[in-house]
Design an enzyme around this catalytic site. Structure first.
Site, PDB file in Angstrom:
ATOM      1  N   ALA A  71       2.512   1.704  -3.344  1.00  0.00           N
ATOM      2  CA  ALA A  71       1.549   2.168  -4.352  1.00  0.00           C
ATOM      3  C   ALA A  71       1.218   3.646  -4.146  1.00  0.00           C
ATOM      4  O   ALA A  71       1.175   4.421  -5.106  1.00  0.00           O
ATOM      5  CB  ALA A  71       0.270   1.331  -4.267  1.00  0.00           C
ATOM      6  N   TYR A  76       0.852  -1.208   0.000  1.00  0.00           N
ATOM      7  CA  TYR A  76       0.000   0.000   0.000  1.00  0.00           C
ATOM      8  C   TYR A  76       0.877   1.243   0.000  1.00  0.00           C
ATOM      9  O   TYR A  76       0.647   2.182  -0.770  1.00  0.00           O
ATOM     10  CB  TYR A  76      -0.907  -0.055   1.233  1.00  0.00           C
ATOM     11  CG  TYR A  76      -1.860   1.107   1.395  1.00  0.00           C
ATOM     12  CD1 TYR A  76      -2.981   1.244   0.559  1.00  0.00           C
ATOM     13  CD2 TYR A  76      -1.679   2.061   2.392  1.00  0.00           C
ATOM     14  CE1 TYR A  76      -3.874   2.295   0.727  1.00  0.00           C
ATOM     15  CE2 TYR A  76      -2.573   3.105   2.564  1.00  0.00           C
ATOM     16  CZ  TYR A  76      -3.666   3.221   1.741  1.00  0.00           C
ATOM     17  OH  TYR A  76      -4.556   4.273   1.907  1.00  0.00           O
ATOM     18  N   ALA A  77       1.913   1.257   0.886  1.00  0.00           N
ATOM     19  CA  ALA A  77       2.809   2.411   0.964  1.00  0.00           C
ATOM     20  C   ALA A  77       3.530   2.623  -0.362  1.00  0.00           C
ATOM     21  O   ALA A  77       3.673   3.763  -0.831  1.00  0.00           O
ATOM     22  CB  ALA A  77       3.815   2.220   2.097  1.00  0.00           C
TER      23      ALA A  77
HETATM   24  N1  LIG Z   1      -9.823   5.963   5.516  1.00  0.00           N
HETATM   25  C1  LIG Z   1      -8.530   6.211   5.769  1.00  0.00           C
HETATM   26  O1  LIG Z   1      -8.069   6.149   6.938  1.00  0.00           O
HETATM   27  C2  LIG Z   1      -7.609   6.602   4.651  1.00  0.00           C
HETATM   28  C3  LIG Z   1      -6.352   7.148   4.976  1.00  0.00           C
HETATM   29  C4  LIG Z   1      -5.481   7.516   3.957  1.00  0.00           C
HETATM   30  C5  LIG Z   1      -5.848   7.347   2.636  1.00  0.00           C
HETATM   31  N2  LIG Z   1      -7.063   6.799   2.341  1.00  0.00           N
HETATM   32  C6  LIG Z   1      -7.399   6.654   0.924  1.00  0.00           C
HETATM   33  O2  LIG Z   1      -8.582   7.368   0.669  1.00  0.00           O
HETATM   34  C7  LIG Z   1      -9.302   6.747  -0.385  1.00  0.00           C
HETATM   35  C8  LIG Z   1     -10.742   6.490   0.053  1.00  0.00           C
HETATM   36  O3  LIG Z   1     -10.736   5.681   1.204  1.00  0.00           O
HETATM   37  P1  LIG Z   1     -12.048   5.484   2.098  1.00  0.00           P
HETATM   38  O4  LIG Z   1     -11.578   5.272   3.483  1.00  0.00           O
HETATM   39  O5  LIG Z   1     -13.030   6.544   1.784  1.00  0.00           O
HETATM   40  O6  LIG Z   1     -12.536   4.069   1.534  1.00  0.00           O
HETATM   41  P2  LIG Z   1     -14.023   3.526   1.224  1.00  0.00           P
HETATM   42  O7  LIG Z   1     -13.872   2.059   1.077  1.00  0.00           O
HETATM   43  O8  LIG Z   1     -14.991   4.058   2.229  1.00  0.00           O
HETATM   44  O9  LIG Z   1     -14.348   4.177  -0.173  1.00  0.00           O
HETATM   45  C9  LIG Z   1     -13.642   3.793  -1.334  1.00  0.00           C
HETATM   46  C10 LIG Z   1     -14.564   3.953  -2.521  1.00  0.00           C
HETATM   47  O10 LIG Z   1     -13.848   3.516  -3.686  1.00  0.00           O
HETATM   48  C11 LIG Z   1     -14.652   2.561  -4.379  1.00  0.00           C
HETATM   49  N3  LIG Z   1     -13.794   1.594  -5.056  1.00  0.00           N
HETATM   50  C12 LIG Z   1     -13.038   0.620  -4.486  1.00  0.00           C
HETATM   51  N4  LIG Z   1     -12.435  -0.102  -5.436  1.00  0.00           N
HETATM   52  C13 LIG Z   1     -12.787   0.435  -6.623  1.00  0.00           C
HETATM   53  C14 LIG Z   1     -12.499   0.127  -7.966  1.00  0.00           C
HETATM   54  N5  LIG Z   1     -11.712  -0.919  -8.295  1.00  0.00           N
HETATM   55  N6  LIG Z   1     -13.023   0.896  -8.942  1.00  0.00           N
HETATM   56  C15 LIG Z   1     -13.832   1.931  -8.632  1.00  0.00           C
HETATM   57  N7  LIG Z   1     -14.179   2.261  -7.382  1.00  0.00           N
HETATM   58  C16 LIG Z   1     -13.658   1.517  -6.386  1.00  0.00           C
HETATM   59  C17 LIG Z   1     -15.517   1.880  -3.307  1.00  0.00           C
HETATM   60  O11 LIG Z   1     -16.662   1.274  -3.855  1.00  0.00           O
HETATM   61  C18 LIG Z   1     -15.819   3.081  -2.415  1.00  0.00           C
HETATM   62  O12 LIG Z   1     -16.941   3.799  -2.854  1.00  0.00           O
HETATM   63  C19 LIG Z   1      -8.524   5.475  -0.737  1.00  0.00           C
HETATM   64  O13 LIG Z   1      -7.706   5.745  -1.837  1.00  0.00           O
HETATM   65  C20 LIG Z   1      -7.703   5.220   0.510  1.00  0.00           C
HETATM   66  O14 LIG Z   1      -6.533   4.493   0.224  1.00  0.00           O
HETATM   67  C21 LIG Z   1      -7.960   6.432   3.318  1.00  0.00           C
END
Ligand SMILES: NC(=O)c1ccc[n+]([C@@H]2O[C@H](COP(=O)([O-])OP(=O)(O)OC[C@H]3O[C@@H](n4cnc5c(N)ncnc54)[C@H](O)[C@@H]3O)[C@@H](O)[C@H]2O)c1
Length: 285
Positions: free
Chosen positions: A189, A186-187
């Protein structure tokens, strides 16, 4: 907005003399920074993407909510605020499916003549062991979702972004790309995504397109539901005393996508409650 060359011949394409005009020091008091804009939010059905769609719509944008989960994206679109002539749409899109991405963009291009904002939010992590236990399948899956996914959507979106005179791309990286927290694939990517965003910014600047990244810390979304203690158990790690909400990240995305950030490109903005401020503590320097 583009400044039109007053010397252009009638009928000739006006020259683009100022693709990124400076904001006024007396800003328009209207909070509708995206009035008339078309914003594509990839990963808009849940979490940070849903909050971003909500924020951009509340500021006047027509939102294209693209997601793997079309049913939830459709429900999200139905609940978004509609300001003025705003026209929202939901599109099914799996960012790991190369052909599917192109098909989804063909669908978007049929309905919208241009894209002003691309917020690529979709991504995620999975539980796996340390480096010695993590096999190729996990590595490839996480690199595909978190690095190649945004590469595919940006590539497909560029022709529509080039039709805008205020185009901005915002990608969502993570603090995991900036400090060692764990989760090597993940890191890696999310670090690759930062490098991609910055190289992209340099490449498309001449077209008047900006590209920036946001690096969130722990954000309370469904991804923490299965974790013991939930996201809040991590609050003591954060100098500001709480974990992030999806709206905290959405506000940063909206800023970077807005004309207020007209002279900001290629940066990574941590949205992390001060997490990255912490060194080894007093007495070590
Ligand atoms: N929540 C955290 O603590 C956090 C921290 C740092 C970064 N992030 C990043 O923020 C982003 C959103 O995270 P989140 O916590 O809102 O997650 P989440 O799972 O609540 O939302 C992710 C969304 O992306 C969609 N998705 C997943 N795979 C997909 C695909 N192959 N094609 C199209 N859509 C897809 C899901 O259906 C969902 O609607 C991500 O990139 C995550 O890595 C999250």
């Amino acid at each position: 907005m583009t400044t039109v060359d007053p010397h252009a011949q009638d009928g000739a394409e006006p020259a683009r003399t100022a693709p990124c005009p400076a904001p006024s020091v007396r800003p328009d008091p209207s909070p509708l920074r995206f009035h008339g804009a078309v914003a594509l939010v990839v990963g808009a059905a849940h979490g940070i993407g849903a909050a971003t769609a909500e924020r951009l719509a509340a500021e006047g944008a027509s939102v294209v909510a693209a997601d793997l989960d079309l049913e939830a994206a459709t429900a999200r679109v139905a609940s978004l605020p509609r300001i003025g002539e705003a026209d929202h749409a939901a599109v099914g899109l799996d960012v790991t499916d190369r052909g599917g991405v192109d098909e989804a963009f063909a669908e978007i291009a049929e309905r919208f003549a241009r894209i002003d904002v691309l917020a690529h939010v979709a991504g995620g992590n999975v539980d796996h062991g340390g480096p010695a236990q993590t096999g190729d399948e996990v590595w490839e899956g996480l690199l595909d979702l978190n690095l190649m996914g945004p590469v595919r959507t940006v590539r497909a979106a560029l022709p529509l972004l080039r039709r805008s005179d205020r185009a901005a791309i915002v990608t969502i990286s993570s603090v995991n790309a900036l400090v060692v927290i764990g989760g090597e694939p993940y890191a890696a990517a999310k670090s690759g995504l930062l490098a991609f965003t910055q190289n992209l910014a340099a490449h498309v600047a001449a077209d008047g397109i900006r590209a920036n990244a946001v690096a969130p810390g722990t954000v309370r979304t469904r991804v923490w539901h299965g974790v013991e203690g939930g996201a809040d158990s991590l609050a003591p790690l954060y100098p500001l005393g709480r974990v992030g909400e999806a709206a905290d990240v959405a506000a940063a995305v909206a800023f970077l996508a807005s004309d207020e950030a007209a002279w900001i490109t290629g940066v990574v903005l941590p949205v992390d409650g001060g997490l990255l401020l912490q060194g080894p503590g007093p007495g070590h320097g």
